[in-house]
Write an enzyme that holds these catalytic residues in place. Sequence first.
Site, mmCIF file in Angstrom:
data_model
loop_
_atom_site.group_PDB
_atom_site.id
_atom_site.type_symbol
_atom_site.label_atom_id
_atom_site.label_comp_id
_atom_site.label_asym_id
_atom_site.label_seq_id
_atom_site.Cartn_x
_atom_site.Cartn_y
_atom_site.Cartn_z
ATOM 1 C CG ASP A 32 -1.646 1.257 1.499
ATOM 2 O OD1 ASP A 32 -1.794 2.061 0.562
ATOM 3 O OD2 ASP A 32 -2.081 1.465 2.651
ATOM 4 C CG ASN A 34 -2.955 5.343 -1.193
ATOM 5 O OD1 ASN A 34 -3.097 4.367 -0.459
ATOM 6 N ND2 ASN A 34 -3.759 5.593 -2.215
ATOM 7 C CG ASP A 36 -5.900 3.277 0.309
ATOM 8 O OD1 ASP A 36 -5.035 2.383 0.451
ATOM 9 O OD2 ASP A 36 -6.495 3.484 -0.769
ATOM 10 C CG ASP A 40 -1.295 1.568 -3.875
ATOM 11 O OD1 ASP A 40 -0.086 1.364 -4.094
ATOM 12 O OD2 ASP A 40 -1.715 2.215 -2.891
ATOM 13 C CG ASP A 213 -11.414 -15.604 -13.593
ATOM 14 O OD1 ASP A 213 -10.858 -16.237 -12.682
ATOM 15 O OD2 ASP A 213 -12.606 -15.248 -13.549
ATOM 16 C CD GLU A 277 -9.677 -20.127 -12.604
ATOM 17 O OE1 GLU A 277 -9.973 -20.390 -11.424
ATOM 18 O OE2 GLU A 277 -10.297 -19.306 -13.286
#
Length: 552
Positions: A32, A34, A36, A40, A213, A277
């Site tokens: 992370d 930033n 929050d 990211d 996926d 997958e």
Amino acid sequence: MTATSSRTPSTTDVDWWRSAVVYQVYVRSFADSNGDGVGDLRGIRERLPYLRDLGVDALWLTPFYRSPMIDGGYDVADYRDVDPIFGNLADFDEMITEAHALGLRLIVDVVPNHSSDAHPWFVEALAAAPGSAERERYMFHDGKGDNGELPPNDWESIFGGPAWTRVPDGQWYLHLFDPAQPDLNWRNPEVRAEFEDVLRFWLDRGVDGFRIDVAHGMIKQEGLPDVGRTSADGSPQIELLGRGRLPYFDQDEVHDIYRAWRPILDSYPGGRMAVAEAWAETPQRLARYIGPDELHQAFNFDFLDATWSADSFHKVIDTALAESTIVGAPTTWVLSNHDKHRHVTRYGDGPVGLRRARAAALLMLALPGCAYLYQGEELGLPEVLDLPDELRQDPAFLRTGQTRDGCRVPLPWSGELPPYGFGPAGCELSWLPAPTTWANLSVAAQTGDPASTLELYRAALRIRRSHPALVDGPTTDTGTDALAWLTTEPEVLAFSRAATPDAPALVCVVNFGDAPVRVADHGNLILASEPLDESSGQPMLPVDAAAWFERP
């Protein structure tokens, strides 16, 4: 010792994927930037040197597209943009540029079976009339019963419950996963053209490949026939996944899609690839997804599902290598991912589970083909089993009580207290809480400790990259002749690999038994998951341990 030199990917190395080690990044739980509490793209960029030094060849990112995040981003509302919680397209471009500069390739998830119900197409479909062009992009159907009050058939959601939801005008739409994930209609040319354009959008931005996926799911059997078994009668349809035929999975027409995608991938330089997958009822049907006119790889979930025994792993490896021979492409090996309990816990949890996980890592990384690592396995992370129910976000938990959140807890990077450096200095936010017992499992705590799981992975990946017996080239045999099984005691696996008859061989030995085994005849020790026991005057491989040896 760690690698420190850049190794910019070559645009001429089109076979890089055949023997690559790919590191799966669950974006919201990696790093992370930033504060929050959510991982990211900038966080990934900041940690790319860690992945380079670990020794992997590529990273695979789970979905980071615009999404309501009902299913962790696998409900995509915009396939060509970054969700604001992860950053923006400029962040993506900077990240991939940095990754390539460090010698790392990048694979991204594509989710073609279904979209989010917030996707503009589905919003338009709900506002349109039955039979309209807007509804033809999805699987809308009339129901059964006198007034259409019953679902069109007995299909069940993978997440539990019925696979159909009724809309106010009386029609039903199909969702093989959450109701917020409506299935697209892949017999509609507009859908096919849209995804071909999506592939080109990300290929133009430099991605090196795609993980597809639910690659087996896009085509449904004509007529939408009943399965004939349901959870209500004690026979959940999901039990047939990978074991039997389902009318909504692995239909023959799905291969037409990949035959259209392959020329797109081949039209870009640098060996752009795709991995499926896919679940199929037989190895032969799974092998159909792979080939020079379809996809490059399909995940080998049998290896992940193998039980802790020599016989189980021996059978899985033999089957996978035989499949490789059939399709002329190397297999993939994976021990954990974002949908399964971490293998430390599956193998027994605690010290026993960790010992076995370390041994399994050496087994996997000695095999021919491509290995996929799940973030945190190099730290020996266990599954987090005691998350409070109110914090769980997996939609499967809400429908069945089963959960995948425990393998998605953010990584511990440094420090003594949660969230262990997941965010900027001083930040205490984390979208899922890490256990208070993870301080000794952090990257910082394990770096430089020769007994740590992190340093074991670093050493194994360094050897895999440099040892001639483990360096698979474009013409290296990765099928049934790629390794030679050695005669051993019961509950011990041993095999050798050699590039040529005259080259040094690497021998991998794994002790699944309940007593140490003699390993003096296997050559010079290179690496072991646990120290050898030499108290008897000769080297013995401990229980639940693996070792690599070199011999002329």
